[in-house]
Scaffold this motif. Structure first.
Motif, short mmCIF file in Angstrom:
data_model
loop_
_atom_site.label_atom_id
_atom_site.label_comp_id
_atom_site.label_asym_id
_atom_site.label_seq_id
_atom_site.Cartn_x
_atom_site.Cartn_y
_atom_site.Cartn_z
N SER A 171 0.85 -1.19 0.00
CA SER A 171 0.00 0.00 0.00
C SER A 171 0.88 1.23 0.00
O SER A 171 1.98 1.23 0.55
N LEU A 172 0.38 2.27 -0.66
CA LEU A 172 1.09 3.54 -0.75
C LEU A 172 0.31 4.56 0.05
O LEU A 172 -0.92 4.55 0.06
N ASP A 173 1.03 5.46 0.73
CA ASP A 173 0.38 6.48 1.55
C ASP A 173 1.01 7.83 1.25
O ASP A 173 2.23 8.00 1.40
N GLY A 174 0.21 8.78 0.82
CA GLY A 174 0.68 10.13 0.60
C GLY A 174 1.42 10.39 -0.69
O GLY A 174 2.12 11.39 -0.81
N TRP A 175 1.27 9.53 -1.67
CA TRP A 175 1.99 9.71 -2.94
C TRP A 175 1.15 10.41 -3.99
O TRP A 175 1.45 10.35 -5.16
N GLY A 176 0.10 11.09 -3.58
CA GLY A 176 -0.65 11.90 -4.55
C GLY A 176 -1.86 11.31 -5.00
O GLY A 176 -2.84 11.00 -5.03
#
Length: 176
Positions: A171-176
């Motif tokens: 999971s990605l967090d805060g990448w746009g």
């Protein structure tokens, strides 16, 4: 080994004690490396969670997995083992840890250049959960996997729910 010329502007690293000399870091400040552990008792379908105290550095009062920062030169599996023991008193062997999820955050409270959290799961441990850091945590306890609290740190909650539901492993967090 072929005699390759060094990269432009760099000198060839001399090996000492089977470890090459470190090259200049690619970035001024690197991503923070973090480990989290899901202790899952499959027989009773429960997991060990902690609730952050009012004095915690971030996410005061929220639920979380046992989680912590890697020390310089520490393998990530050792970080997981150490942090789990420091926070809960549970002991696990590094070879019992299986990668359950990876979280890549663009920014964090103590990591302005981002963080990478390796979330491990284990089904083998010794001891009973206890709050070994009462200044940081209000409580540490078993929680039914079907009754995960809503007041939970977003990134680790997502990792836990994806693990329990066999969902995506990154999971990605805060990448746009």
């Amino acid at each position: 080994m072929p005699n390759n010329p060094p990269d432009e502007g760099n000198t060839v690293a001399q090996q000492t004690n089977d470890q090459p000399k470190a090259l200049k870091p690619a970035l001024e400040s690197m991503t923070l490396l973090v480990a989290a552990v899901i202790v899952h008792d499959k027989a009773t379908n429960r997991v060990v969670l902690l609730q952050r105290s009012a004095n915690a550095k971030f996410a005061q009062g929220m639920w979380d997995l046992p989680v912590g920062k890697s020390e310089p030169g520490e393998p990530i599996t050792e970080t997981a083992v150490r942090e789990l023991y420091e926070e809960t008193g549970l002991t696990v062997k590094p070879d019992s840890l299986k990668v359950a999820h990876i979280i890549h955050g663009a920014w964090g409270v103590e990591s302005p250049n981002g963080f990478l959290t390796v979330v491990f799961a284990t089904h083998e441990w010794t001891g009973e959960p206890e709050n070994r850091e009462p200044g940081k945590h209000a409580q540490v306890r078993w929680v039914d996997a079907d009754a995960i609290p809503e007041n939970f740190v977003d990134t680790t909650s997502s990792a836990l729910l994806r693990y329990l539901g066999s969902g995506p492993e990154v999971s990605l967090d805060g990448w746009g």
